[in-house]
Design a protein around this motif. Sequence first.
Motif, PDB file in Angstrom:
ATOM      1  N   LYS A 145       0.971  -1.067   0.174  1.00 56.58           N
ATOM      2  CA  LYS A 145      -0.049   0.275   0.014  1.00 56.58           C
ATOM      3  C   LYS A 145       1.112   1.458  -0.568  1.00 56.58           C
ATOM      4  CE  LYS A 145      -3.420  -2.204   2.983  1.00 56.58           C
ATOM      5  NZ  LYS A 145      -4.388  -2.746   3.906  1.00 56.58           N
ATOM      6  N   VAL A 146       2.423   1.506   1.176  1.00 53.58           N
ATOM      7  CA  VAL A 146       3.108   2.653   0.778  1.00 53.58           C
ATOM      8  C   VAL A 146       3.691   2.626  -0.681  1.00 53.58           C
ATOM      9  CG1 VAL A 146       5.080   3.633   1.680  1.00 53.58           C
ATOM     10  CG2 VAL A 146       3.348   2.322   3.184  1.00 53.58           C
ATOM     11  N   HIS A 147       3.725   1.483  -1.424  1.00 51.02           N
ATOM     12  CA  HIS A 147       4.352   1.845  -2.205  1.00 51.02           C
ATOM     13  C   HIS A 147       3.448   2.604  -2.950  1.00 51.02           C
ATOM     14  CE1 HIS A 147       7.755   0.677  -5.253  1.00 51.02           C
ATOM     15  NE2 HIS A 147       6.762   0.160  -6.265  1.00 51.02           N
ATOM     16  N   ARG A 148       2.715   2.336  -3.606  1.00 48.90           N
ATOM     17  CA  ARG A 148       1.304   2.775  -4.121  1.00 48.90           C
ATOM     18  C   ARG A 148       1.772   4.153  -4.597  1.00 48.90           C
ATOM     19  NH1 ARG A 148      -1.704  -1.053  -3.405  1.00 48.90           N
ATOM     20  NH2 ARG A 148      -3.161  -0.472  -2.128  1.00 48.90           N
ATOM     21  N   GLN A 149       1.625   4.693  -2.626  1.00 44.52           N
ATOM     22  CA  GLN A 149       1.999   6.591  -2.646  1.00 44.52           C
ATOM     23  C   GLN A 149       3.525   6.965  -2.533  1.00 44.52           C
ATOM     24  OE1 GLN A 149      -0.195   6.502   1.030  1.00 44.52           O
ATOM     25  NE2 GLN A 149      -1.291   7.406  -0.219  1.00 44.52           N
ATOM     26  N   TYR A 150       4.278   6.068  -2.253  1.00 41.43           N
ATOM     27  CA  TYR A 150       6.198   6.684  -2.618  1.00 41.43           C
ATOM     28  C   TYR A 150       6.638   5.485  -3.150  1.00 41.43           C
ATOM     29  CZ  TYR A 150       4.043   9.310   1.183  1.00 41.43           C
ATOM     30  OH  TYR A 150       3.148   9.544   2.296  1.00 41.43           O
ATOM     31  N   PRO A 151       6.505   5.441  -4.801  1.00 35.42           N
ATOM     32  CA  PRO A 151       6.854   4.605  -5.341  1.00 35.42           C
ATOM     33  C   PRO A 151       8.303   4.572  -5.838  1.00 35.42           C
ATOM     34  CG  PRO A 151       6.167   6.012  -6.442  1.00 35.42           C
ATOM     35  CD  PRO A 151       5.555   6.066  -6.062  1.00 35.42           C
ATOM     36  N   ASP A 152       9.343   5.078  -5.310  1.00 38.33           N
ATOM     37  CA  ASP A 152      10.847   5.486  -5.217  1.00 38.33           C
ATOM     38  C   ASP A 152      11.503   5.505  -3.391  1.00 38.33           C
ATOM     39  OD1 ASP A 152       9.508   7.827  -4.181  1.00 38.33           O
ATOM     40  OD2 ASP A 152      11.012   9.307  -4.112  1.00 38.33           O
ATOM     41  N   TRP A 153      10.853   4.638  -3.143  1.00 37.26           N
ATOM     42  CA  TRP A 153      11.659   3.945  -1.539  1.00 37.26           C
ATOM     43  C   TRP A 153      11.572   2.489  -1.669  1.00 37.26           C
ATOM     44  CZ3 TRP A 153      11.817   6.158   3.898  1.00 37.26           C
ATOM     45  CH2 TRP A 153      11.353   7.729   3.685  1.00 37.26           C
ATOM     46  N   GLN A 154      12.038   1.679  -1.135  1.00 34.90           N
ATOM     47  CA  GLN A 154      12.605   0.787  -0.565  1.00 34.90           C
ATOM     48  C   GLN A 154      12.593   0.208   1.030  1.00 34.90           C
ATOM     49  OE1 GLN A 154      16.680   0.189  -2.658  1.00 34.90           O
ATOM     50  NE2 GLN A 154      15.633  -0.800  -4.022  1.00 34.90           N
ATOM     51  N   LEU A 155      12.300  -0.631   0.668  1.00 33.51           N
ATOM     52  CA  LEU A 155      11.688  -1.714   2.230  1.00 33.51           C
ATOM     53  C   LEU A 155      13.225  -2.768   1.632  1.00 33.51           C
ATOM     54  CD1 LEU A 155      10.915  -2.567   4.638  1.00 33.51           C
ATOM     55  CD2 LEU A 155       9.057  -4.189   3.425  1.00 33.51           C
ATOM     56  N   GLU A 156      13.972  -2.848   2.758  1.00 33.41           N
ATOM     57  CA  GLU A 156      14.788  -3.635   3.813  1.00 33.41           C
ATOM     58  C   GLU A 156      14.611  -4.770   3.809  1.00 33.41           C
ATOM     59  OE1 GLU A 156      19.395  -3.250   2.200  1.00 33.41           O
ATOM     60  OE2 GLU A 156      19.449  -2.974   4.287  1.00 33.41           O
ATOM     61  N   LEU A 157      14.059  -5.728   4.445  1.00 35.10           N
ATOM     62  CA  LEU A 157      14.658  -7.048   5.083  1.00 35.10           C
ATOM     63  C   LEU A 157      16.278  -7.200   5.388  1.00 35.10           C
ATOM     64  CD1 LEU A 157      10.813  -8.531   4.464  1.00 35.10           C
ATOM     65  CD2 LEU A 157      11.432  -6.546   5.940  1.00 35.10           C
ATOM     66  N   VAL A 158      16.239  -7.861   6.664  1.00 36.46           N
ATOM     67  CA  VAL A 158      17.368  -8.178   6.629  1.00 36.46           C
ATOM     68  C   VAL A 158      17.181  -9.554   8.175  1.00 36.46           C
ATOM     69  CG1 VAL A 158      20.191  -7.769   7.681  1.00 36.46           C
ATOM     70  CG2 VAL A 158      18.837  -5.539   6.447  1.00 36.46           C
ATOM     71  N   GLY A 159      18.179 -10.253   7.663  1.00 32.24           N
ATOM     72  CA  GLY A 159      17.686 -11.667   8.261  1.00 32.24           C
ATOM     73  C   GLY A 159      17.797 -13.151   7.356  1.00 32.24           C
ATOM     74  N   HIS A 160      17.539 -14.123   8.284  1.00 34.20           N
ATOM     75  CA  HIS A 160      16.988 -15.184   7.298  1.00 34.20           C
ATOM     76  C   HIS A 160      15.798 -16.061   8.102  1.00 34.20           C
ATOM     77  CE1 HIS A 160      17.750 -18.277   4.597  1.00 34.20           C
ATOM     78  NE2 HIS A 160      18.083 -17.972   3.932  1.00 34.20           N
ATOM     79  N   GLY A 161      15.600 -17.246   8.107  1.00 35.24           N
ATOM     80  CA  GLY A 161      14.925 -18.355   8.891  1.00 35.24           C
ATOM     81  C   GLY A 161      13.674 -19.141   7.375  1.00 35.24           C
ATOM     82  N   PRO A 162      13.429 -19.957   8.537  1.00 34.49           N
ATOM     83  CA  PRO A 162      12.155 -20.361   7.034  1.00 34.49           C
ATOM     84  C   PRO A 162      11.016 -20.007   6.816  1.00 34.49           C
ATOM     85  CG  PRO A 162      12.093 -20.497  10.248  1.00 34.49           C
ATOM     86  CD  PRO A 162      12.952 -19.564   9.800  1.00 34.49           C
ATOM     87  N   TYR A 163      10.743 -18.581   6.782  1.00 38.53           N
ATOM     88  CA  TYR A 163      10.183 -18.435   6.197  1.00 38.53           C
ATOM     89  C   TYR A 163      10.649 -17.619   4.762  1.00 38.53           C
ATOM     90  CZ  TYR A 163       5.585 -18.703   9.471  1.00 38.53           C
ATOM     91  OH  TYR A 163       4.761 -18.955  10.321  1.00 38.53           O
ATOM     92  N   TRP A 164      11.666 -17.925   5.020  1.00 38.32           N
ATOM     93  CA  TRP A 164      12.424 -16.913   3.669  1.00 38.32           C
ATOM     94  C   TRP A 164      12.130 -17.262   2.430  1.00 38.32           C
ATOM     95  CZ3 TRP A 164      16.719 -13.700   2.889  1.00 38.32           C
ATOM     96  CH2 TRP A 164      16.967 -13.891   1.753  1.00 38.32           C
ATOM     97  N   ASP A 165      11.744 -19.063   1.954  1.00 43.64           N
ATOM     98  CA  ASP A 165      11.487 -18.815   0.401  1.00 43.64           C
ATOM     99  C   ASP A 165       9.415 -18.179   0.540  1.00 43.64           C
ATOM    100  OD1 ASP A 165      13.110 -20.006  -0.557  1.00 43.64           O
ATOM    101  OD2 ASP A 165      12.691 -22.258   0.177  1.00 43.64           O
ATOM    102  N   ALA A 166       8.586 -18.408   1.017  1.00 45.45           N
ATOM    103  CA  ALA A 166       7.353 -17.899   1.290  1.00 45.45           C
ATOM    104  C   ALA A 166       6.942 -16.480   1.284  1.00 45.45           C
ATOM    105  CB  ALA A 166       7.015 -18.212   2.727  1.00 45.45           C
ATOM    106  N   ILE A 167       8.781 -15.452   2.367  1.00 45.98           N
ATOM    107  CA  ILE A 167       8.652 -14.493   2.115  1.00 45.98           C
ATOM    108  C   ILE A 167       8.919 -13.467   0.421  1.00 45.98           C
ATOM    109  CG2 ILE A 167       9.325 -12.292   2.766  1.00 45.98           C
ATOM    110  CD1 ILE A 167       9.316 -13.670   5.165  1.00 45.98           C
TER     111      ILE A 167
END
Length: 304
Positions: A233-255
Amino acid sequence: MQNYKTENHVKIAYCLQALHRTGGIERIVTTKANWLVANGYDVAIITTDQRDNQPAFWLDERIQHIDLGLNYELDNELGRWGRLRALRAKRKIHKQRLEAVLNQLNPDITVSTFFQDASILPTLKDGSKKVLELHTSKYTKVLMYPPEQRIMRLYGKFQILKQENIARTYDRFIILTEEERNLFSHFSNVEVIPNALPFTPNKTADYEAKKIIAVGRFEYQKNFFELIDIWAKVHRQYPDWQLELVGHGPYWDAIQQKVKALGLEQSVILFGISANVVERLSQASVYVLTSHFEGLPMVLIEAQ
């Protein structure tokens, strides 16, 4: 194994599962141990599952590290009943090995971080004061399961009662916040020791950077699925911003699949595990925390 206790020095032994993970418990125990040994204390760390791995965080060479070679984690592949049988057998060995190590180390204080040693430690007559540290919130055993898993949440309530019974047997029971002290008002041995900042940043974050960051293990607790829904939802209003997720774990593939399904591959960066979280934080202007529950999260302290 060498007994290195020096005259008039207090010796402290920490017990935890392993040092090679990049988790909050490993970070805070390492930070405490480094500070204590730098300030004249003798410190030993006793693990059960190190398996010759290097510590994830820098450890002062004056700290003695002993691994008991029990490797509880390897039993996770055995299935439920196989794990129970292995656990019963290993706990007897655990008690014998831990008692032998403590008798040789002769610590003044022995600290459990609530792994397999938690119920064993108070039964040992090695002469040390016993301290139990709870590195999360009281209700973690319930909140770690989604609301629809009612049976598991009910089981979690039983686990909390079990934890409380164990905590009462210790000389001191350490929790993270004054807010949670009220939840243990019926305890006479509770003390509050908050998590400490493990580093002193030499610069502030770049507030001009159009980047939001979240750090944590890819699992239910951190709630990254909902974070990605919000980001869509945020990206639709602010397309020039990025979200960075740092880490790993069992949900990696699903995410990863969810990011792709929402068409967010260009704006969501799955960075993986970082050896330099300070640098990652300094390159973002906003830190976001969407966890279902926390105790006193190290990542929030580090981001502040």
